[in-house]
Motif scaffolding. Structure first.
Motif, PDB file in Angstrom:
ATOM      1  N   GLN A 214       0.818  -1.214   0.000  1.00  0.00           N
ATOM      2  CA  GLN A 214       0.000   0.000   0.000  1.00  0.00           C
ATOM      3  C   GLN A 214       0.851   1.264   0.000  1.00  0.00           C
ATOM      4  N   VAL A 215       2.138   1.118   0.242  1.00  0.00           N
ATOM      5  CA  VAL A 215       3.063   2.247   0.192  1.00  0.00           C
ATOM      6  C   VAL A 215       4.255   1.854  -0.678  1.00  0.00           C
TER       7      VAL A 215
ATOM      8  N   GLU B 120       8.306   5.315   0.760  1.00  0.00           N
ATOM      9  CA  GLU B 120       7.379   5.665   1.841  1.00  0.00           C
ATOM     10  C   GLU B 120       7.556   4.745   3.044  1.00  0.00           C
TER      11      GLU B 120
ATOM     12  N   GLN C 147       8.639   6.061   6.628  1.00  0.00           N
ATOM     13  CA  GLN C 147       7.758   5.771   7.754  1.00  0.00           C
ATOM     14  C   GLN C 147       8.506   5.050   8.872  1.00  0.00           C
TER      15      GLN C 147
ATOM     16  N   SER D 288       5.427  -0.435   9.252  1.00  0.00           N
ATOM     17  CA  SER D 288       5.502   0.773   8.418  1.00  0.00           C
ATOM     18  C   SER D 288       5.032   0.561   6.982  1.00  0.00           C
TER      19      SER D 288
ATOM     20  N   ASP E 206       1.671   1.539   6.353  1.00  0.00           N
ATOM     21  CA  ASP E 206       0.385   2.185   6.590  1.00  0.00           C
ATOM     22  C   ASP E 206       0.296   3.490   5.809  1.00  0.00           C
ATOM     23  N   PRO E 207      -0.540   3.557   4.783  1.00  0.00           N
ATOM     24  CA  PRO E 207      -0.624   4.781   3.975  1.00  0.00           C
ATOM     25  C   PRO E 207      -1.218   5.965   4.728  1.00  0.00           C
ATOM     26  N   ASP E 208      -1.815   5.719   5.883  1.00  0.00           N
ATOM     27  CA  ASP E 208      -2.429   6.804   6.652  1.00  0.00           C
ATOM     28  C   ASP E 208      -1.544   7.330   7.777  1.00  0.00           C
ATOM     29  N   TYR E 209      -0.377   6.726   7.953  1.00  0.00           N
ATOM     30  CA  TYR E 209       0.518   7.178   9.022  1.00  0.00           C
ATOM     31  C   TYR E 209       1.155   8.518   8.637  1.00  0.00           C
ATOM     32  N   PRO E 210       1.205   9.483   9.552  1.00  0.00           N
ATOM     33  CA  PRO E 210       1.798  10.801   9.230  1.00  0.00           C
ATOM     34  C   PRO E 210       3.317  10.718   9.094  1.00  0.00           C
ATOM     35  N   THR E 211       3.747  10.431   7.889  1.00  0.00           N
ATOM     36  CA  THR E 211       5.157  10.169   7.605  1.00  0.00           C
ATOM     37  C   THR E 211       5.883  11.440   7.177  1.00  0.00           C
TER      38      THR E 211
END
Length: 206
Positions: free
Chosen positions: A50-51, A55, A59, A156, A158-163
C-alpha cells in the motif's frame, strides 16, 4: 597528471597513489548526495504494497524518531531497505555495509540481521521457520533487532501514518555520511580489516 600510467596496481608509484587518493576523497565527499538519490529511487521499486519502498523507509525512520531513537538508529531505519534494487535477496547485508563505516557496531548488526528477523512475520506461509532468528538469541543485540522489526519495520506499511518527507531527513543523511569513515569516535575500535564487527555480523556474539 590527468591519469596514472600503470596498468597493474603493483606497478603504481607513490605519486600516482597520492593522486588517486585525492580523487577518491573528493568522490567520497559526494556520498550523501548518492545516498539521497538511491533513497528517491526507492519510489519506483518493489510494488504491491500500500506504500512505496521509499514511503516505507520514511515511515520506518519517522516511527523510530517518534519513539526516541538516537540519530544513528533513525538513519539506519531510513536506509535499511536501500539495497532492495541491487540486492533483493540479501538487501540487509548491503545496507549494513553502506552504513558500517559511520555508526556504532550495534546499529550495523541490527541492519545486517533485520531481514532474517522480519521473516518471523511471514516465512511460515512458504514453509519456512519463523523462529530461525532464535539461533542468535544469546547475542547482546538480539532483542533490539526484535524491537526494530516489531515497532518500526513491519509496522511501516500504513498509507495513513503521518510520515515525514525525505527532505526532513536530508540534514541527518548529510551529517552522518559526512563523518570520517571508520573514525573511532563513532565506530569504536573496528577497522577496515577483521574486527569485532565482522564477527558480530556473522552471527557470533561479539
Amino acid at each position: 597528471m590527468h591519469k596514472v600510467q600503470f596498468r597493474q596496481m603493483k606497478d603504481g608509484t607513490k605519486e600516482e597513489y597520492e593522486f588517486l587518493e585525492k580523487h577518491e576523497s573528493e568522490y567520497a565527499a559526494g556520498l550523501p548526495d548518492r545516498i539521497l538519490t538511491a533513497l528517491r529511487n526507492l519510489e519506483n521499486t518493489l510494488s504491491g504494497y500500500q506504500v512505496s519502498r521509499l514511503e516505507h523507509s520514511l515511515q520506518t525512520a519517522t516511527r523510530a524518531e517518534a519513539d526516541g531513537a538516537d540519530e544513528e538508529m533513525v538513519l539506519a531505519a531510513l536506509i535499511h531497505d536501500i539495497g532492495d534494487d541491487l540486492s533483493p535477496y540479501n538487501h540487509s547485508q548491503l545496507a549494513a555495509s553502506i552504513i558500517r563505516p559511520y555508526v556504532r557496531p550495534e546499529v550495523t548488526w541490527i541492519i545486517n540481521q533485520h531481514g532474517l528477523f522480519q521473516n518471523y512475520y511471514y516465512i511460515h506461509f512458504f514453509g519456512g521457520n519463523p523462529n530461525e532468528r532464535d539461533y542468535l538469541k544469546d547475542h547482546p543485540w538480539y532483542q533490539k533487532c526484535v524491537e526494530f522489526c516489531e515497532k518500526w519495520d513491519q509496522a511501516s506499511f500504513d498509507p495513513d501514518y503521518p510520515t515525514k518527507p525525505l527532505e526532513y531527513f536530508e540534514p541527518l543523511v548529510r551529517k552522518i555520511f559526512s563523518r570520517p569513515a571508520f573514525s573511532k569516535q563513532y565506530v569504536g575500535s573496528q577497522t577496515m580489516g577483521k574486527s569485532s564487527i565482522d564477527i558480530a555480523m556473522s552471527g557470533v556474539s561479539a
